[in-house]
Write a protein that holds these residues in place. Structure first.
Motif, PDB file in Angstrom:
ATOM      1  N   LEU A  10      68.092  67.927 144.826  1.00  0.00           N
ATOM      2  CA  LEU A  10      68.161  66.709 145.634  1.00  0.00           C
ATOM      3  C   LEU A  10      69.021  65.633 144.978  1.00  0.00           C
ATOM      4  O   LEU A  10      69.862  65.014 145.643  1.00  0.00           O
ATOM      5  N   LEU A  11      68.827  65.374 143.678  1.00  0.00           N
ATOM      6  CA  LEU A  11      69.608  64.331 143.007  1.00  0.00           C
ATOM      7  C   LEU A  11      71.100  64.660 143.019  1.00  0.00           C
ATOM      8  O   LEU A  11      71.940  63.769 143.180  1.00  0.00           O
ATOM      9  N   ALA A  12      71.423  65.928 142.845  1.00  0.00           N
ATOM     10  CA  ALA A  12      72.833  66.336 142.879  1.00  0.00           C
ATOM     11  C   ALA A  12      73.417  66.094 144.270  1.00  0.00           C
ATOM     12  O   ALA A  12      74.560  65.629 144.409  1.00  0.00           O
ATOM     13  N   TRP A  88      70.724  58.661 136.138  1.00  0.00           N
ATOM     14  CA  TRP A  88      71.809  57.838 135.592  1.00  0.00           C
ATOM     15  C   TRP A  88      73.187  58.351 136.012  1.00  0.00           C
ATOM     16  O   TRP A  88      74.163  57.634 135.944  1.00  0.00           O
ATOM     17  N   HIS A  89      73.265  59.609 136.435  1.00  0.00           N
ATOM     18  CA  HIS A  89      74.536  60.111 136.953  1.00  0.00           C
ATOM     19  C   HIS A  89      74.851  59.534 138.333  1.00  0.00           C
ATOM     20  O   HIS A  89      76.018  59.453 138.728  1.00  0.00           O
ATOM     21  N   ILE A  90      73.805  59.146 139.066  1.00  0.00           N
ATOM     22  CA  ILE A  90      73.980  58.694 140.448  1.00  0.00           C
ATOM     23  C   ILE A  90      74.320  57.214 140.539  1.00  0.00           C
ATOM     24  O   ILE A  90      74.958  56.770 141.496  1.00  0.00           O
ATOM     25  N   LEU A  91      73.932  56.431 139.545  1.00  0.00           N
ATOM     26  CA  LEU A  91      74.151  54.981 139.612  1.00  0.00           C
ATOM     27  C   LEU A  91      75.629  54.580 139.680  1.00  0.00           C
ATOM     28  O   LEU A  91      75.972  53.638 140.400  1.00  0.00           O
ATOM     29  N   ILE A 196      84.144  63.993 142.909  1.00  0.00           N
ATOM     30  CA  ILE A 196      83.118  64.190 143.928  1.00  0.00           C
ATOM     31  C   ILE A 196      82.336  65.476 143.672  1.00  0.00           C
ATOM     32  O   ILE A 196      81.101  65.496 143.667  1.00  0.00           O
ATOM     33  N   PHE A 197      83.061  66.552 143.390  1.00  0.00           N
ATOM     34  CA  PHE A 197      82.427  67.857 143.227  1.00  0.00           C
ATOM     35  C   PHE A 197      81.742  68.030 141.879  1.00  0.00           C
ATOM     36  O   PHE A 197      81.066  69.033 141.659  1.00  0.00           O
ATOM     37  N   ILE A 198      81.883  67.066 140.991  1.00  0.00           N
ATOM     38  CA  ILE A 198      81.212  67.162 139.696  1.00  0.00           C
ATOM     39  C   ILE A 198      79.697  67.147 139.854  1.00  0.00           C
ATOM     40  O   ILE A 198      78.961  67.611 138.991  1.00  0.00           O
ATOM     41  N   PHE A 199      79.204  66.649 140.985  1.00  0.00           N
ATOM     42  CA  PHE A 199      77.762  66.597 141.211  1.00  0.00           C
ATOM     43  C   PHE A 199      77.186  67.928 141.690  1.00  0.00           C
ATOM     44  O   PHE A 199      75.964  68.101 141.693  1.00  0.00           O
ATOM     45  N   LEU A 200      78.031  68.860 142.099  1.00  0.00           N
ATOM     46  CA  LEU A 200      77.552  70.105 142.684  1.00  0.00           C
ATOM     47  C   LEU A 200      77.515  71.243 141.664  1.00  0.00           C
ATOM     48  O   LEU A 200      78.388  71.334 140.796  1.00  0.00           O
ATOM     49  N   PRO A 201      76.502  72.112 141.768  1.00  0.00           N
ATOM     50  CA  PRO A 201      76.422  73.274 140.861  1.00  0.00           C
ATOM     51  C   PRO A 201      77.645  74.169 141.029  1.00  0.00           C
ATOM     52  O   PRO A 201      78.216  74.283 142.117  1.00  0.00           O
ATOM     53  N   ARG A 202      78.035  74.816 139.952  1.00  0.00           N
ATOM     54  CA  ARG A 202      79.214  75.678 139.972  1.00  0.00           C
ATOM     55  C   ARG A 202      79.072  76.742 138.890  1.00  0.00           C
ATOM     56  O   ARG A 202      78.319  76.578 137.935  1.00  0.00           O
ATOM     57  N   GLU A 203      79.815  77.793 139.056  1.00  0.00           N
ATOM     58  CA  GLU A 203      79.828  78.862 138.059  1.00  0.00           C
ATOM     59  C   GLU A 203      81.057  78.700 137.189  1.00  0.00           C
ATOM     60  O   GLU A 203      82.176  78.558 137.697  1.00  0.00           O
ATOM     61  N   THR A 204      80.860  78.707 135.881  1.00  0.00           N
ATOM     62  CA  THR A 204      81.968  78.545 134.937  1.00  0.00           C
ATOM     63  C   THR A 204      82.040  79.766 134.033  1.00  0.00           C
ATOM     64  O   THR A 204      81.057  80.117 133.376  1.00  0.00           O
ATOM     65  N   VAL A 205      83.205  80.407 134.007  1.00  0.00           N
ATOM     66  CA  VAL A 205      83.411  81.613 133.189  1.00  0.00           C
ATOM     67  C   VAL A 205      84.576  81.373 132.245  1.00  0.00           C
ATOM     68  O   VAL A 205      85.655  80.937 132.674  1.00  0.00           O
ATOM     69  N   THR A 206      84.363  81.635 130.958  1.00  0.00           N
ATOM     70  CA  THR A 206      85.419  81.498 129.961  1.00  0.00           C
ATOM     71  C   THR A 206      85.928  82.890 129.576  1.00  0.00           C
ATOM     72  O   THR A 206      85.153  83.734 129.102  1.00  0.00           O
ATOM     73  N   ALA A 207      87.207  83.132 129.804  1.00  0.00           N
ATOM     74  CA  ALA A 207      87.794  84.438 129.516  1.00  0.00           C
ATOM     75  C   ALA A 207      88.048  84.598 128.014  1.00  0.00           C
ATOM     76  O   ALA A 207      87.928  83.652 127.230  1.00  0.00           O
ATOM     77  N   ALA A 208      88.413  85.810 127.625  1.00  0.00           N
ATOM     78  CA  ALA A 208      88.655  86.104 126.209  1.00  0.00           C
ATOM     79  C   ALA A 208      89.810  85.285 125.651  1.00  0.00           C
ATOM     80  O   ALA A 208      89.839  84.950 124.458  1.00  0.00           O
TER      81      ALA A 208
END
Length: 381
Positions: A10-12, A88-91, A196-208
């Motif tokens: 909800l907060l996100a 505090w991220h929302i303020l 804007i999209f920093i508030f939304l969950p995302r998948e992050t993959v770091t390659a070799a």
């Protein structure tokens, strides 16, 4: 347990909604300000439909060209908070709404992202410093570009625009302006969608090889696109609101002929820095730099306004940008401290741990041996 809606906490979701409206409402002067001013007599629904079509096109392009990374690489160095989105991220987006209501343009990048970078721990070390350097460079490059271009064309072109104001304008200029606006609007979205999209969950993959791939779900992107298009309707219905008055104070900006040049220069500067690296930057600083260079060039070459008035205008814009940066840093330090009782290490987050440790090691060296060279023992004379 956190309430989840559409798979998003909800907060996100609240932070995303506030940011979707506040960021564009404050930054509308940069990308759509001249467009709204010079097309004031056209129905707002037509202008809204035009801008919304660009939003949809950019979203589709990001999904396919960047493998689902609708932030266009700008969140590679700023992962989703391990503890999730907190109050505090929302303020910051809420503060941005207030500043926008009073017509104060600030850097939405710094206002929103600073709190994520300063509280991101080791994962975000040095990111804020890189953002500052890139934004300063953006201001200087845009200032130089605006000054050079308008030094060349101001004497003939801007005087011609001023002299023929009120007369019928060739449809070619309106076509050119709409094309330049589409180009600029797309470049701005690619730069600032990360805010804007920093508030939304995302998948992050770091390659070799160290490369990072950020991916948002298709459902979230569709939902976000529909929401942003709807919120833009409010902005267009109000013709940009109070913040729009800043554009109206600049020379000839309501004329599509001058607006076309402003939009093209701004868009190419954003394109250059977008391809330079994946560090987020303040597009507001770039825009203010462009307007500053342009106003000074026009003032000294075409003499369309007094030098004192132009310099005061430029200084006021810089003061506003500085105010926004100060508010960003203060909030990023104060809000987490109020919640956790711990202050982020601002020096380490700006400069990175390696730079800070090197500076501390240098400071500990003896005064007579600043290079840290190990010297052999001297024998007796």
């Amino acid at each position: 347990m956190d309430l989840v809606i559409l798979g998003v906490p909800l907060l996100a979701l609240v932070g995303f909604v506030f940011a979707s409206y506040a960021i564009v409402a404050n930054d509308v002067i940069q990308t759509l300000g001249t467009f709204l001013s010079s097309n004031a007599k056209r129905p707002w629904l037509l202008l809204w439909a035009f801008a919304s079509s660009i939003i949809v096109a950019v979203m589709i392009y990001g999904w396919f060209a960047y493998d689902g990374d609708i932030a266009f690489g700008r969140l590679n160095r700023i992962p989703f908070p391990e503890t999730g989105i907190q109050w505090w991220h929302i303020l910051p987006p809420l503060v941005l709404l207030v500043l926008t209501r009073f017509g104060i343009p600030v850097s939405t990048t710094f206002l929103v992202l600073t709190i994520f970078t300063l509280t991101g721990g080791a994962a975000t070390e040095g990111v804020l410093g890189s953002m500052l350097l890139k934004s300063f460079a953006g201001y200087l490059v845009a200032f130089a570009a605006g000054a050079v271009v308008f030094l060349v064309i101001a004497r003939l072109f801007e005087r011609w625009v001023a002299r023929t104001r009120g007369q019928p304008i060739s449809p070619i200029w309106f076509v050119a302006q709409w094309c330049s606006t589409a180009f600029l609007w797309a470049q701005w979205l690619m730069q600032d969608l990360a805010n804007i999209f920093i508030f939304l969950p995302r998948e992050t993959v770091t390659a070799a090889d160290g490369s990072v791939q950020v991916t948002f779900s298709l459902g979230l992107i569709v939902f976000a696109t529909v929401l942003m298009v709807a919120l833009h309707g409010i902005i267009f219905a109000s013709r940009g609101g109070e913040i729009q008055k800043i554009v109206l104070t600049k020379t000839n900006t309501v004329d599509p002929r001058s607006a076309t040049f402003v939009d093209l220069i701004y868009a190419f500067v954003l394109l250059y820095f977008k391809e330079l690296n994946d560090v987020p930057m303040s597009t507001t600083w770039v825009f203010l730099g462009l307007l500053a260079g342009r106003e000074i060039a026009i003032t000294y070459v075409a003499s369309l306004r007094s030098k004192g008035e132009a310099m005061f205008d430029v200084a006021t814009d810089i003061a506003r940008a500085g105010l926004g940066l100060a508010v960003s840093v203060i909030m990023a330090l104060a809000l987490p401290f109020m919640a956790t009782g711990a202050l982020p290490d601002i020096r380490q987050q700006i400069f990175g741990s390696d730079t800070v440790e090197a500076a501390e090691d240098t400071a500990m060296l003896p005064a007579d041996n600043p290079d840290g060279v190990v010297q052999g023992a001297r024998g007796a004379p």
